[in-house]
Scaffold this motif. Structure first.
Motif, PDB file in Angstrom:
ATOM      1  N   SER A  29      11.364  11.467  -4.049  1.00  0.00           N
ATOM      2  CA  SER A  29      10.590  10.383  -4.586  1.00  0.00           C
ATOM      3  C   SER A  29      11.193  10.012  -5.945  1.00  0.00           C
ATOM      4  CB  SER A  29       9.230  11.035  -5.063  1.00  0.00           C
ATOM      5  OG  SER A  29       8.445  10.152  -5.852  1.00  0.00           O
ATOM      6  N   THR A  65       0.593   6.201   4.148  1.00  0.00           N
ATOM      7  CA  THR A  65       0.134   7.337   3.737  1.00  0.00           C
ATOM      8  C   THR A  65      -0.853   8.046   4.763  1.00  0.00           C
ATOM      9  OG1 THR A  65       0.666   7.021   1.624  1.00  0.00           O
ATOM     10  CG2 THR A  65      -1.090   8.799   1.930  1.00  0.00           C
ATOM     11  N   SER A  66      -1.583   7.281   5.313  1.00  0.00           N
ATOM     12  CA  SER A  66      -3.003   7.769   6.014  1.00  0.00           C
ATOM     13  C   SER A  66      -2.286   8.379   7.432  1.00  0.00           C
ATOM     14  CB  SER A  66      -3.839   6.592   6.634  1.00  0.00           C
ATOM     15  OG  SER A  66      -3.047   5.456   6.905  1.00  0.00           O
ATOM     16  N   LEU A  73       1.093  12.502   3.992  1.00  0.00           N
ATOM     17  CA  LEU A  73       0.537  12.768   2.603  1.00  0.00           C
ATOM     18  C   LEU A  73      -0.891  12.472   2.702  1.00  0.00           C
ATOM     19  CD1 LEU A  73       3.076  10.570   0.474  1.00  0.00           C
ATOM     20  CD2 LEU A  73       2.763  13.124   0.893  1.00  0.00           C
ATOM     21  N   PRO A  74      -1.530  13.287   1.984  1.00  0.00           N
ATOM     22  CA  PRO A  74      -1.397  14.194   0.946  1.00  0.00           C
ATOM     23  C   PRO A  74      -0.676  15.509   1.028  1.00  0.00           C
ATOM     24  CG  PRO A  74      -3.550  14.079   0.741  1.00  0.00           C
ATOM     25  CD  PRO A  74      -3.140  13.296   2.073  1.00  0.00           C
ATOM     26  N   TRP A  82       8.627   2.173   7.716  1.00  0.00           N
ATOM     27  CA  TRP A  82       7.643   2.458   6.705  1.00  0.00           C
ATOM     28  C   TRP A  82       6.466   2.930   7.374  1.00  0.00           C
ATOM     29  CZ3 TRP A  82       2.524   0.624   6.439  1.00  0.00           C
ATOM     30  CH2 TRP A  82       2.127   1.082   5.019  1.00  0.00           C
ATOM     31  N   GLU A 122       1.055  -0.987  -0.039  1.00  0.00           N
ATOM     32  CA  GLU A 122       0.062   0.218  -0.034  1.00  0.00           C
ATOM     33  C   GLU A 122       0.853   1.260   0.030  1.00  0.00           C
ATOM     34  OE1 GLU A 122      -1.824   1.061   3.831  1.00  0.00           O
ATOM     35  OE2 GLU A 122      -1.354  -1.016   4.447  1.00  0.00           O
ATOM     36  N   ASP A 123       0.324   2.449  -0.268  1.00  0.00           N
ATOM     37  CA  ASP A 123       1.082   3.659  -0.404  1.00  0.00           C
ATOM     38  C   ASP A 123       1.675   3.935   1.121  1.00  0.00           C
ATOM     39  OD1 ASP A 123       0.642   3.832  -3.193  1.00  0.00           O
ATOM     40  OD2 ASP A 123      -1.142   5.277  -2.893  1.00  0.00           O
ATOM     41  N   GLY A 124       2.894   4.619   0.882  1.00  0.00           N
ATOM     42  CA  GLY A 124       3.302   5.084   2.316  1.00  0.00           C
ATOM     43  C   GLY A 124       4.678   5.663   1.896  1.00  0.00           C
ATOM     44  N   LEU A 125       5.408   6.057   2.768  1.00  0.00           N
ATOM     45  CA  LEU A 125       6.860   6.426   2.908  1.00  0.00           C
ATOM     46  C   LEU A 125       7.692   5.794   3.506  1.00  0.00           C
ATOM     47  CD1 LEU A 125       7.402   8.440   5.302  1.00  0.00           C
ATOM     48  CD2 LEU A 125       5.920  10.048   4.092  1.00  0.00           C
ATOM     49  N   LEU A 183       8.892   8.922  -0.781  1.00  0.00           N
ATOM     50  CA  LEU A 183       7.838   8.259  -1.090  1.00  0.00           C
ATOM     51  C   LEU A 183       7.930   6.825  -1.412  1.00  0.00           C
ATOM     52  CD1 LEU A 183       5.974  11.490  -2.779  1.00  0.00           C
ATOM     53  CD2 LEU A 183       6.195  10.719  -0.457  1.00  0.00           C
ATOM     54  N   PRO A 209       5.219   4.866  -3.189  1.00  0.00           N
ATOM     55  CA  PRO A 209       3.867   4.516  -3.890  1.00  0.00           C
ATOM     56  C   PRO A 209       3.855   2.897  -4.198  1.00  0.00           C
ATOM     57  CG  PRO A 209       4.787   6.447  -5.029  1.00  0.00           C
ATOM     58  CD  PRO A 209       5.948   5.701  -3.954  1.00  0.00           C
TER      59      PRO A 209
END
Length: 239
Positions: free
Chosen positions: A116, A57-58, A62-63, A54, A24-27, A79, A81
């Motif tokens: 990124s 994103t939540s 971001l965002p 890690w 899942e999206d994160g950083l 980032l 993604p």
């Protein structure tokens, strides 16, 4: 073409890191030494200057973008993604740590570094910077772009002045990489712009910061390269 010598820059290696990313999206963020990871973090590795974690994103990074980065204990971040892959995310993370160390050494205070591997969309009041990175490919060196998100104010501090027309240089990134290859081969374009480039590179390497600090020189160089490339394409089309 004229001979040219250039101050060496750091070369990065592309290799699978010793960790895997969640799907899942994160950083990927480096936490300061001594800061304990929270349940929201997935610790990936231990590095010399803290834990590599890690963060989803939540979790508020971001965002909202760079404005949310100055959380206590976060040094650098990249980032991550979904679908980008660990190798490219690891490169972005290494480049962020490299930028942070350079700025710390120079006393440039621009907050935490967020990079990124793919072109990001800047949030309001932020800009993206296309850094030019050298990649070791064994018997040769290649170039790629690692992006950085910064607030507009911090970008001005980093550059030491106003940003140029970024759209022009983003549209010519492939030619900038080709110019770096020519410089690496100890060559520079002929003409006045080429001579000015030779002077600029006496004590520096060809970075996006150098480009942005001398946009008039690189506009001419890239426009000339674009004409040469167009002529080559026309010639190839006749055969």
């Amino acid at each position: 073409m004229s001979g040219i010598a250039v101050t060496p820059e750091r070369t990065f290696h592309l290799a699978p890191p010793p960790w895997r990313l969640p799907s899942e999206d994160g950083l990927v963020a480096v936490l300061d030494a001594g800061r304990a990871a929270t349940p929201a973090h997935t610790v990936l590795d231990e590095v010399a200057y803290g834990a590599l974690a890690w963060i989803a994103t939540s979790e508020g990074f971001l965002p909202d973008g760079p404005a949310s980065l100055p959380r206590v204990g976060v040094r650098v971040a990249a980032l991550a993604p979904t679908g980008v892959g660990e190798v490219r995310v690891a490169l972005a993370h290494q480049f962020a740590a490299h930028l942070s160390a350079l700025r710390d050494g120079a006393g440039v205070v621009v907050g935490q570094c967020l990079t990124s591997a793919v072109r990001p969309t800047p949030p309001p009041d932020a800009v993206r910077i296309p850094h030019l990175a050298a990649i070791d490919q064994g018997d040769q060196t290649a170039d790629t772009v690692v992006w950085e998100l910064m607030t507009r104010d911090n970008a001005g501090v980093w550059l030491g002045g106003m940003l140029p027309d970024q759209g022009f240089f983003e549209a010519h990134l492939s030619l900038l990489l080709a110019l770096r290859a020519a410089v690496r081969a100890h060559c520079a374009p002929a003409g006045e712009a080429g001579r000015r480039l030779t002077t600029l590179l006496r004590h520096r390497y060809l970075s996006i910061r150098l480009v942005y600090q001398h946009p008039e020189v690189f506009r001419v160089l890239l426009s000339d390269l674009e004409k040469v490339t167009a002529n080559d394409d026309q010639l190839l089309g006749r055969h």
